[in-house]
Enzyme design. Structure first.
Site, PDB file in Angstrom:
ATOM      1  N   GLU A  67       7.586   1.197  12.121  1.00  0.00           N
ATOM      2  CA  GLU A  67       8.791   2.044  12.030  1.00  0.00           C
ATOM      3  C   GLU A  67       8.257   3.461  11.856  1.00  0.00           C
ATOM      4  O   GLU A  67       7.653   3.767  10.831  1.00  0.00           O
ATOM      5  CB  GLU A  67       9.652   1.652  10.823  1.00  0.00           C
ATOM      6  CG  GLU A  67       9.884   0.157  10.626  1.00  0.00           C
ATOM      7  CD  GLU A  67      10.555  -0.516  11.794  1.00  0.00           C
ATOM      8  OE1 GLU A  67      11.252   0.175  12.563  1.00  0.00           O
ATOM      9  OE2 GLU A  67      10.379  -1.730  11.966  1.00  0.00           O
ATOM     10  N   LYS A 119       0.887  -1.187   0.000  1.00  0.00           N
ATOM     11  CA  LYS A 119       0.000   0.000   0.000  1.00  0.00           C
ATOM     12  C   LYS A 119       0.914   1.223   0.000  1.00  0.00           C
ATOM     13  O   LYS A 119       1.402   1.650   1.044  1.00  0.00           O
ATOM     14  CB  LYS A 119      -0.863  -0.086   1.242  1.00  0.00           C
ATOM     15  CG  LYS A 119      -1.971   0.901   1.540  1.00  0.00           C
ATOM     16  CD  LYS A 119      -2.110   2.154   0.794  1.00  0.00           C
ATOM     17  CE  LYS A 119      -2.445   3.298   1.738  1.00  0.00           C
ATOM     18  NZ  LYS A 119      -1.752   4.526   1.353  1.00  0.00           N
ATOM     19  N   CYS A 134      13.162  10.450   8.343  1.00  0.00           N
ATOM     20  CA  CYS A 134      12.619  10.126   9.675  1.00  0.00           C
ATOM     21  C   CYS A 134      13.624  10.288  10.812  1.00  0.00           C
ATOM     22  O   CYS A 134      13.285  10.782  11.880  1.00  0.00           O
ATOM     23  CB  CYS A 134      12.079   8.704   9.649  1.00  0.00           C
ATOM     24  SG  CYS A 134      13.223   7.534   8.908  1.00  0.00           S
ATOM     25  N   GLU A 138       8.035  16.155  15.674  1.00  0.00           N
ATOM     26  CA  GLU A 138       8.752  16.027  14.412  1.00  0.00           C
ATOM     27  C   GLU A 138       8.287  17.113  13.431  1.00  0.00           C
ATOM     28  O   GLU A 138       7.103  17.210  13.132  1.00  0.00           O
ATOM     29  CB  GLU A 138       8.449  14.637  13.828  1.00  0.00           C
ATOM     30  CG  GLU A 138       9.117  14.354  12.508  1.00  0.00           C
ATOM     31  CD  GLU A 138       8.740  12.969  11.960  1.00  0.00           C
ATOM     32  OE1 GLU A 138       7.573  12.551  12.111  1.00  0.00           O
ATOM     33  OE2 GLU A 138       9.625  12.317  11.396  1.00  0.00           O
TER      34      GLU A 138
HETATM   35  P1  NAD Z   1       1.507   8.673   7.553  1.00  0.00           P
HETATM   36  O1  NAD Z   1       1.508   7.995   8.876  1.00  0.00           O
HETATM   37  O2  NAD Z   1       0.562   9.792   7.338  1.00  0.00           O
HETATM   38  O3  NAD Z   1       1.176   7.616   6.385  1.00  0.00           O
HETATM   39  C1  NAD Z   1       1.946   6.447   6.219  1.00  0.00           C
HETATM   40  C2  NAD Z   1       1.131   5.438   5.436  1.00  0.00           C
HETATM   41  O4  NAD Z   1      -0.004   5.072   6.232  1.00  0.00           O
HETATM   42  C3  NAD Z   1       0.569   5.969   4.111  1.00  0.00           C
HETATM   43  O5  NAD Z   1       0.587   4.949   3.139  1.00  0.00           O
HETATM   44  C4  NAD Z   1      -0.868   6.314   4.471  1.00  0.00           C
HETATM   45  O6  NAD Z   1      -1.742   6.286   3.378  1.00  0.00           O
HETATM   46  C5  NAD Z   1      -1.186   5.207   5.462  1.00  0.00           C
HETATM   47  N1  NAD Z   1      -2.298   5.512   6.366  1.00  0.00           N
HETATM   48  C6  NAD Z   1      -2.701   6.720   6.830  1.00  0.00           C
HETATM   49  N2  NAD Z   1      -3.791   6.575   7.628  1.00  0.00           N
HETATM   50  C7  NAD Z   1      -4.058   5.257   7.675  1.00  0.00           C
HETATM   51  C8  NAD Z   1      -5.045   4.463   8.344  1.00  0.00           C
HETATM   52  N3  NAD Z   1      -5.983   5.023   9.104  1.00  0.00           N
HETATM   53  N4  NAD Z   1      -5.018   3.124   8.191  1.00  0.00           N
HETATM   54  C9  NAD Z   1      -4.081   2.537   7.428  1.00  0.00           C
HETATM   55  N5  NAD Z   1      -3.131   3.220   6.749  1.00  0.00           N
HETATM   56  C10 NAD Z   1      -3.109   4.570   6.887  1.00  0.00           C
HETATM   57  O7  NAD Z   1       3.009   9.107   7.285  1.00  0.00           O
HETATM   58  P2  NAD Z   1       3.580   9.944   6.072  1.00  0.00           P
HETATM   59  O8  NAD Z   1       3.217  11.372   6.256  1.00  0.00           O
HETATM   60  O9  NAD Z   1       3.254   9.261   4.790  1.00  0.00           O
HETATM   61  O10 NAD Z   1       5.161   9.741   6.284  1.00  0.00           O
HETATM   62  C11 NAD Z   1       5.928  10.496   7.125  1.00  0.00           C
HETATM   63  C12 NAD Z   1       6.138   9.805   8.452  1.00  0.00           C
HETATM   64  O11 NAD Z   1       6.773   8.545   8.279  1.00  0.00           O
HETATM   65  C13 NAD Z   1       7.052  10.606   9.343  1.00  0.00           C
HETATM   66  O12 NAD Z   1       6.602  10.544  10.678  1.00  0.00           O
HETATM   67  C14 NAD Z   1       8.375   9.858   9.192  1.00  0.00           C
HETATM   68  O13 NAD Z   1       9.289  10.105  10.219  1.00  0.00           O
HETATM   69  C15 NAD Z   1       7.906   8.456   9.144  1.00  0.00           C
HETATM   70  N6  NAD Z   1       8.913   7.555   8.591  1.00  0.00           N
HETATM   71  C16 NAD Z   1       9.522   6.652   9.400  1.00  0.00           C
HETATM   72  C17 NAD Z   1      10.519   5.820   8.882  1.00  0.00           C
HETATM   73  C18 NAD Z   1      11.243   4.813   9.729  1.00  0.00           C
HETATM   74  O14 NAD Z   1      11.919   3.969   9.159  1.00  0.00           O
HETATM   75  N7  NAD Z   1      11.143   4.860  11.042  1.00  0.00           N
HETATM   76  C19 NAD Z   1      10.862   5.921   7.538  1.00  0.00           C
HETATM   77  C20 NAD Z   1      10.217   6.850   6.750  1.00  0.00           C
HETATM   78  C21 NAD Z   1       9.228   7.667   7.281  1.00  0.00           C
END
Ligand code: NAD
Length: 518
Positions: free
Chosen positions: A284, A209, A318, A417
């Site tokens: 993560e 996804k 991240c 963040e």
């Molecule tokens: P997000 O949490 O908004 O979305 C991540 C994913 O979850 C997307 O595919 C989104 O469509 C999906 N999603 C959102 N709501 C959902 C729900 N209710 N049910 C199921 N899926 C859902 O994050 P983002 O804005 O896309 O990414 C940025 C974040 O990711 C930052 O916090 C960043 O630090 C983190 N991140 C962490 C790592 C790591 O390895 N720790 C790596 C990259 C990014």
């Protein structure tokens, strides 16, 4: 030999133009790009589409069909069929070498179409080429690493042990079955590879996804997987919004395991949803990385190094640095050097040569960052480099200036963040004070110490409450070492990129066998 400070610069763009193959892929003969389910392309019964844009221009790159409950149902069915096999061997029954061969074939096809995947990363993801090219290398590195792990960690029965007179026991390790990877927008290729290869090589069938902002690379990889000869249903790609497609995946009882990468709030919500069906999950999540600069460090060199990491993917990384604690003795020189680095970042379009700071991913992120800048000032931070909107001639992207603030112990100016080239600098009187402040955050993803005294650096680094602790570097990630978060940044699960990651994609049962009573 030590690097001269002036040679340390931000990641920089070379000029990039999309290859015709990318243009044709996006255009798709005038039809929206479809989800990939059970070897077929599906438009989706909801008849909903969304546009994915270039954040540097707001130009629409492609229109994509959103997958809903019905398509998630079909994908889970297809993946389950592919897992167990349809009267013949399923994916779970294939010899590990056969699974490796298909994964490596996929890697070769990705390399054949390198420019298409770079276009996904640069144009859809908004990255500069220097970073995108490094990210692209992840595909092979990750596949080869987990191929090695798959050869080393056997599935099936362990040796058996005597547990009582006439009773023996052993463990049985097997893949979960249908496993989903929910991916954020900031590192689409890297995070798809980090999910896909260990999940597949341990015998699971998968649903990918991708994030709604960057769906193109996963859709393209899905097409290549079909060309590589993966059986239908082994790899399914379900584009759509989190609250629609993501939610449908999280709620589906046929999904046995979810690998989520994204923000802590969403990860916490999905964990609660998953728990209702007993779906297991690894998470993560975001960070608010700290760097501690000791008094023996060269302020000019270290400020440039820290600036380079803080600006990696324009701060949309991240684990990167957003909080800096610097020894008072060198604080003035350090602040002056960091100010100079931030102010000289070349803001521009990510596909134009020389750009170091491109547009942020979308309008919501722009608003969030601007609000965070206002909040930092309201909490007592003093602007060293004021952020705010930036203009790039001829481009309509979400451009922002970098921002840098001075703060002091006791002021919690930077609690969450902020996904941009944004950092706060707090002069401190001692290492203990620096460590206490660094560890006062609920996040715990990545942190670093900067010093000429390596032993002192190592001793301090071990005190961080973070999953990744570094000395004189930051954002370093290697296969074989876990990359995961503590606090609200991660877990449960072992992190990514290590042998335990592979084990996360399997379950273990204990089997006891007693002699039949005479
Ligand atoms: P997000 O949490 O908004 O979305 C991540 C994913 O979850 C997307 O595919 C989104 O469509 C999906 N999603 C959102 N709501 C959902 C729900 N209710 N049910 C199921 N899926 C859902 O994050 P983002 O804005 O896309 O990414 C940025 C974040 O990711 C930052 O916090 C960043 O630090 C983190 N991140 C962490 C790592 C790591 O390895 N720790 C790596 C990259 C990014």
């Amino acid at each position: 030999m030590a690097t001269a400070a002036t040679e340390i610069r931000a990641l920089t763009a070379s000029a990039f133009r999309a290859p015709q193959k990318f243009v044709d892929f996006c255009r798709n003969d005038g039809k929206p790009l479809r989800g990939l389910v059970g070897g077929k392309e599906l438009a989706g019964t909801m008849n909903v589409t969304f546009e994915t844009i270039d954040p540097g221009t707001q130009e629409v790159l492609a229109t994509v069909c959103e997958m809903g409950d019905a398509e998630v149902d079909l994908a889970v069915e297809a993946a389950q069929r592919a897992f167990v096999g349809n009267g013949k061997n399923g994916w779970r029954d294939l010899a590990v070498e056969a699974r490796i061969a298909l994964c490596m074939k996929l890697v070769e096809l990705c390399e054949r179409d390198r420019d298409v995947l770079l276009a996904c990363e640069i144009l859809d993801g908004g990255k500069v080429s220097e970073l995108a090219e490094g990210d692209f290398g992840t595909i092979r590195d990750c596949a080869e690493y987990f191929a090695g792990v798959a050869r080393r960690i056997p599935l099936g029965d362990s040796d058996s042990m005597k547990v009582a007179e006439g009773i023996r026991g052993f463990t049985y390790r097997e893949p979960w079955g249908v496993v989903a990877g929910i991916i954020p927008w900031n590192y689409p290729i890297v995070l798809t590879a980090w999910f896909m290869f260990p999940a597949l090589l341990s015998g699971n069938t998968i649903l990918i996804k991708p994030a709604e902002d960057t769906p193109l690379s996963a859709l393209y990889i899905g097409k290549l997987a079909e060309e590589a000869g993966f059986p239908a249903g082994v790899i399914n790609v379900l584009p759509g919004r989190g609250e629609i497609t993501g939610q449908a995946i999280a709620e589906h009882p046929g999904v046995k395991y979810i690998s989520f990468t994204g923000s802590p709030g969403v990860g916490q919500a999905i964990l609660r949803t998953c728990d209702r069906n007993g779906t297991r999950m690894k998470r993560e999540m975001g960070g608010n990385g700290a760097a501690i600069v000791l008094g023996d460090a060269d302020p000019e060199v270290v400020a440039r190094m820290i600036g380079r990491f803080a600006n990696q993917h324009f701060g949309q990384t991240c684990c990167t640095i957003h909080r800096i604690y610097v020894d008072k003795k060198i604080a003035d020189d350090f602040i002056a050097a960091e100010k100079n680095f931030f102010e000289n970042l070349k803001i521009g379009y990510q596909a134009e040569a020389g750009t170091q700071l491109g547009a942020v991913i979308n309008a919501t992120q722009r608003q969030r960052i601007l609000k965070a800048e206002r909040d930092t000032l309201a909490r007592g931070g003093k602007a060293i480099v004021a952020g705010g909107d930036a203009e790039v001639a001829g481009k309509r992207g979400f451009y922002l200036k970098p921002s840098l603030y001075r703060t002091e112990p006791g002021l919690n100016v930077n609690p969450e963040e902020v996904f941009h080239t944004y950092a706060t600098i707090c002069p401190v009187s001692s290492e203990e004070e620096a460590m206490r402040l660094a560890n006062s955050s609920p996040y715990g993803l990545g942190a670093s110490v900067w010093t000429k005294d390596i032993d002192r650096g190592i001793a301090l680094a071990k005190k961080f409450r973070d999953g990744t602790c570094q000395v004189n570097c930051h954002n370093t990630i290697a296969y074989g070492l876990p990359y995961g978060g503590q606090g609200i940044s991660g877990g449960p699960g072992a992190g990514v990129n290590c042998e335990d990651t592979f084990r996360d994609y399997t379950q273990v049962k204990a089997v006891y066998v007693a002699e039949y009573p005479e």
